[in-house]
Write a protein that holds these residues in place. Structure first.
Motif, PDB file in Angstrom:
ATOM      1  N   ILE A  85       1.088  -0.630  -2.032  1.00 35.76           N
ATOM      2  CA  ILE A  85       1.215  -1.364  -0.931  1.00 35.76           C
ATOM      3  C   ILE A  85       2.841  -1.391  -0.398  1.00 35.76           C
ATOM      4  O   ILE A  85       3.247  -1.278   0.437  1.00 35.76           O
ATOM      5  CB  ILE A  85       0.458  -2.605  -0.548  1.00 35.76           C
ATOM      6  CG1 ILE A  85      -1.033  -2.297  -0.521  1.00 35.76           C
ATOM      7  CG2 ILE A  85       0.843  -3.169   0.512  1.00 35.76           C
ATOM      8  CD1 ILE A  85      -1.851  -3.649  -0.564  1.00 35.76           C
ATOM      9  N   LYS A  86       3.376  -1.819  -1.592  1.00 39.57           N
ATOM     10  CA  LYS A  86       4.954  -2.090  -1.507  1.00 39.57           C
ATOM     11  C   LYS A  86       5.575  -0.593  -1.239  1.00 39.57           C
ATOM     12  O   LYS A  86       6.546  -0.921  -0.282  1.00 39.57           O
ATOM     13  CB  LYS A  86       5.516  -2.475  -2.963  1.00 39.57           C
ATOM     14  CG  LYS A  86       6.623  -3.155  -2.942  1.00 39.57           C
ATOM     15  CD  LYS A  86       7.040  -3.672  -4.295  1.00 39.57           C
ATOM     16  CE  LYS A  86       8.473  -3.941  -4.486  1.00 39.57           C
ATOM     17  NZ  LYS A  86       8.846  -4.328  -5.909  1.00 39.57           N
ATOM     18  N   LYS A  87       5.078   0.372  -1.653  1.00 34.07           N
ATOM     19  CA  LYS A  87       5.644   1.536  -1.172  1.00 34.07           C
ATOM     20  C   LYS A  87       5.546   1.974   0.155  1.00 34.07           C
ATOM     21  O   LYS A  87       6.416   2.427   0.935  1.00 34.07           O
ATOM     22  CB  LYS A  87       5.007   2.744  -2.361  1.00 34.07           C
ATOM     23  CG  LYS A  87       5.967   4.050  -2.597  1.00 34.07           C
ATOM     24  CD  LYS A  87       5.334   4.775  -3.292  1.00 34.07           C
ATOM     25  CE  LYS A  87       5.483   4.623  -5.102  1.00 34.07           C
ATOM     26  NZ  LYS A  87       4.761   5.585  -5.606  1.00 34.07           N
ATOM     27  N   ILE A  88       4.301   1.718   0.554  1.00 32.34           N
ATOM     28  CA  ILE A  88       4.148   1.887   2.139  1.00 32.34           C
ATOM     29  C   ILE A  88       4.998   1.006   2.922  1.00 32.34           C
ATOM     30  O   ILE A  88       5.630   1.648   3.912  1.00 32.34           O
ATOM     31  CB  ILE A  88       2.494   1.507   2.309  1.00 32.34           C
ATOM     32  CG1 ILE A  88       1.656   2.741   1.704  1.00 32.34           C
ATOM     33  CG2 ILE A  88       2.465   1.798   3.896  1.00 32.34           C
ATOM     34  CD1 ILE A  88       0.041   2.130   1.753  1.00 32.34           C
ATOM     35  N   LEU A  89       4.817  -0.139   2.680  1.00 33.19           N
ATOM     36  CA  LEU A  89       6.062  -1.065   3.361  1.00 33.19           C
ATOM     37  C   LEU A  89       7.306  -0.698   3.507  1.00 33.19           C
ATOM     38  O   LEU A  89       8.009  -0.698   4.432  1.00 33.19           O
ATOM     39  CB  LEU A  89       5.740  -2.567   2.980  1.00 33.19           C
ATOM     40  CG  LEU A  89       4.426  -3.183   2.944  1.00 33.19           C
ATOM     41  CD1 LEU A  89       4.310  -4.660   2.484  1.00 33.19           C
ATOM     42  CD2 LEU A  89       4.110  -3.378   4.671  1.00 33.19           C
ATOM     43  N   ALA A  90       7.789  -0.052   1.907  1.00 30.12           N
ATOM     44  CA  ALA A  90       9.101   0.243   2.182  1.00 30.12           C
ATOM     45  C   ALA A  90       9.502   1.506   2.992  1.00 30.12           C
ATOM     46  O   ALA A  90      10.420   1.565   3.794  1.00 30.12           O
ATOM     47  CB  ALA A  90       9.477   0.557   0.628  1.00 30.12           C
ATOM     48  N   GLN A  91       8.307   2.311   3.027  1.00 29.99           N
ATOM     49  CA  GLN A  91       8.484   3.424   3.912  1.00 29.99           C
ATOM     50  C   GLN A  91       8.696   3.239   5.293  1.00 29.99           C
ATOM     51  O   GLN A  91       9.503   3.768   6.182  1.00 29.99           O
ATOM     52  CB  GLN A  91       7.149   4.401   3.512  1.00 29.99           C
ATOM     53  CG  GLN A  91       7.418   5.458   2.537  1.00 29.99           C
ATOM     54  CD  GLN A  91       6.274   6.343   2.275  1.00 29.99           C
ATOM     55  OE1 GLN A  91       5.304   6.179   3.106  1.00 29.99           O
ATOM     56  NE2 GLN A  91       6.305   6.930   1.400  1.00 29.99           N
ATOM     57  N   GLN A  92       7.585   2.173   5.529  1.00 37.38           N
ATOM     58  CA  GLN A  92       7.562   1.567   7.108  1.00 37.38           C
ATOM     59  C   GLN A  92       8.808   1.125   7.447  1.00 37.38           C
ATOM     60  O   GLN A  92       9.216   1.505   8.496  1.00 37.38           O
ATOM     61  CB  GLN A  92       6.518   0.619   7.393  1.00 37.38           C
ATOM     62  CG  GLN A  92       6.453  -0.069   8.511  1.00 37.38           C
ATOM     63  CD  GLN A  92       5.653   0.995   9.711  1.00 37.38           C
ATOM     64  OE1 GLN A  92       5.116   1.992   9.493  1.00 37.38           O
ATOM     65  NE2 GLN A  92       5.750   0.553  10.662  1.00 37.38           N
ATOM     66  N   LYS A  93       9.515   0.329   6.601  1.00 35.88           N
ATOM     67  CA  LYS A  93      10.862  -0.339   6.764  1.00 35.88           C
ATOM     68  C   LYS A  93      11.993   0.850   7.094  1.00 35.88           C
ATOM     69  O   LYS A  93      12.646   0.777   7.967  1.00 35.88           O
ATOM     70  CB  LYS A  93      11.246  -1.180   5.569  1.00 35.88           C
ATOM     71  CG  LYS A  93      11.964  -2.233   6.042  1.00 35.88           C
ATOM     72  CD  LYS A  93      12.160  -3.203   4.861  1.00 35.88           C
ATOM     73  CE  LYS A  93      12.847  -4.567   5.204  1.00 35.88           C
ATOM     74  NZ  LYS A  93      12.900  -5.501   4.140  1.00 35.88           N
TER      75      LYS A  93
END
Lengths: 98, 196
Positions: A85-93
């Motif tokens: 999830i952290k990776k996904i949120l970082a990508q989104q950012k």
């Protein structure tokens, strides 16, 4: 034997008809979903256990996407899911920065 | 004429005299769980009325046109009825998600739980046990959830007023709701015997 065949045919037939109708309605009543929410929902374990305090994985993913709960909200997924999830949120950012 | 009187009797009996919540004590989970505010109470009641009427009609049709002629009536009743009820609940869920996401959120787990609500399966079985014909079973499947709505709205109104009143700490929440339910049930017992 006759009874078994009849019951399989009737209940199976009803199940098929209702399933088809529900599929049609699902397409008709489709809700536009946030891609971020969708990505998080894909990662969650889909056990619908409710250990996070939400009724299922769907509302939990929504809460994580909105940021109302921390990304470690899924108890069962543990560290592994939290990292994803952290990776996904970082990508989104990173995408929103561009 | 006597048929109309009979229909009126079934309606009053299923709504008030044999009230599904307060006299027969079915469907208590959503009754206690969803009555903290009036809007989710009304939403739940409308959903239950829709699901009960439509699945009552369809269940009667399946019961009388397929299960009785093939001689499978007692064996396959539960399966067939739950199938019908579950499909309608799925439909309501999809519709509510699109039409009013706030209500969908407020109802939470209780919306999919309509599928296992004993009220709706209860109505289909009441129709079957009393051997109601088509119109009678439509009236009964409309009257029973109306009685449920009556009980829900009554409890929701009382609980809204309770919010501002002083009640002992250990009675707060569900405990006082169950005690009110008991008192309401006693009051509804006064209707018993109105129709022979």
């Amino acid at each position: 034997m006759r009874d078994i065949i009849i019951s399989v045919l009737t209940i199976g037939g009803f199940g098929a008809i209702f399933g088809l109708l529900l599929g049609v309605f699902n397409e008709k009543f489709k809700v536009e979903e946030d891609p971020l929410f969708k990505a998080i929902y894909e990662v969650l374990p889909h056990g619908e256990c409710g250990a996070c305090g939400f009724p299922g994985c769907h509302p939990c993913a929504q809460a994580i996407a909105e940021g109302t709960v921390p990304l470690t909200a899924c108890v069962v997924g543990g560290d592994e899911v939290a990292q994803k999830i952290k990776k996904i949120l970082a990508q989104q950012k990173a995408m929103s920065m561009n | 004429m006597s048929y109309l009187v009979n229909l009126a009797k079934i309606f009053v009996s299923s709504t008030i005299i044999n009230n599904i919540v307060l006299i027969q004590f079915l469907a208590l989970c959503s009754y206690v769980g969803l009555t903290d505010n009036l809007s989710s109470t009304l939403g739940m009641s409308y959903a239950v009325i829709f699901v009960t009427v439509s699945s009552g009609i369809l269940a009667w049709t399946i019961d009388h046109w397929i299960l009785i002629p093939t001689g499978l009536q007692p064996a396959l009743q539960i399966t067939a009825f739950i199938l019908v009820i579950g499909s309608f609940v799925g439909l309501v869920e999809m519709y509510l998600k699109k039409a009013s996401p706030n209500l969908y959120k407020a109802m939470g787990i209780y919306l999919p739980l309509i599928a296992t609500n004993c009220l709706i399966l209860g109505v289909t079985f009441i129709n079957s046990i009393h051997n109601y014909d088509f119109i009678e079973s439509v009236v009964s499947s409309f009257g029973v959830p109306l009685g449920y709505m009556l009980a829900m709205v009554m409890l929701a109104g009382i609980r809204e007023r309770l919010r501002n009143s002083e009640i002992p700490q250990f009675f707060k929440g569900k405990a006082i709701a169950f005690m009110i339910t008991g008192i309401l049930a006693l009051a509804f017992l006064g209707f018993a015997g109105m129709i022979k």
